[in-house]
Motif scaffolding. Structure first.
Motif, PDB file in Angstrom:
ATOM      1  N   ARG A   1     -56.769   7.244  -6.261  1.00 32.96           N
ATOM      2  CA  ARG A   1     -56.374   8.088  -5.139  1.00 32.96           C
ATOM      3  C   ARG A   1     -54.982   7.713  -4.649  1.00 32.96           C
ATOM      4  N   ARG A   2     -54.094   8.700  -4.586  1.00 32.32           N
ATOM      5  CA  ARG A   2     -52.743   8.492  -4.043  1.00 32.32           C
ATOM      6  C   ARG A   2     -52.754   8.591  -2.523  1.00 32.32           C
ATOM      7  N   TRP A   3     -53.427   9.604  -1.990  1.00 31.79           N
ATOM      8  CA  TRP A   3     -53.562   9.785  -0.551  1.00 31.79           C
ATOM      9  C   TRP A   3     -54.767  10.664  -0.256  1.00 31.79           C
TER      10      TRP A   3
ATOM     11  N   THR B   1     -46.841  12.749   0.401  1.00 28.90           N
ATOM     12  CA  THR B   1     -47.399  11.757   1.319  1.00 28.90           C
ATOM     13  C   THR B   1     -48.780  12.100   1.869  1.00 28.90           C
ATOM     14  N   GLY B   2     -49.162  13.370   1.831  1.00 31.34           N
ATOM     15  CA  GLY B   2     -50.430  13.787   2.420  1.00 31.34           C
ATOM     16  C   GLY B   2     -50.338  14.041   3.910  1.00 31.34           C
TER      17      GLY B   2
END
Length: 87
Positions: free
Chosen positions: A36-38, A77-78
């Motif tokens: 998971r990145r964000w 960035t989310g």
């Protein structure tokens, strides 16, 4: 669960209301390896809210919430930004 594949191999996942509590109604960006990145949560307000739909148009991710709001979410960035009231 709804998914959108991104050109770089990542994917966006909209977790439904049956997901575990910490993921319920959120959108996550996952690396091609599954890491998971964000994770983007709907902004907190007076009532509970959840993302219920998402679409990617011209590089802009828009998510609609149960409360009738549309949000733009930064793909890098989310970060969640209010876009418009839908209802």
């Amino acid at each position: 669960m709804t998914q959108i594949e991104l050109p770089d191999g990542d994917r966006l996942v909209l977790h439904g209301l049956s997901a575990p509590e910490d993921e319920r109604g959120t959108i996550a960006r996952l690396h091609s390896t599954g890491r998971r990145r964000w994770i983007a949560h709907p902004p907190k307000g007076e009532g509970q809210d959840a993302f219920v739909a998402m679409r990617l148009e011209d590089g802009v991710l828009t998510a609609d919430s149960f409360q009738g709001l549309a949000f733009n979410i930064d793909l890098g960035t989310g970060a969640v930004r209010t876009s418009a009231f839908l209802k």
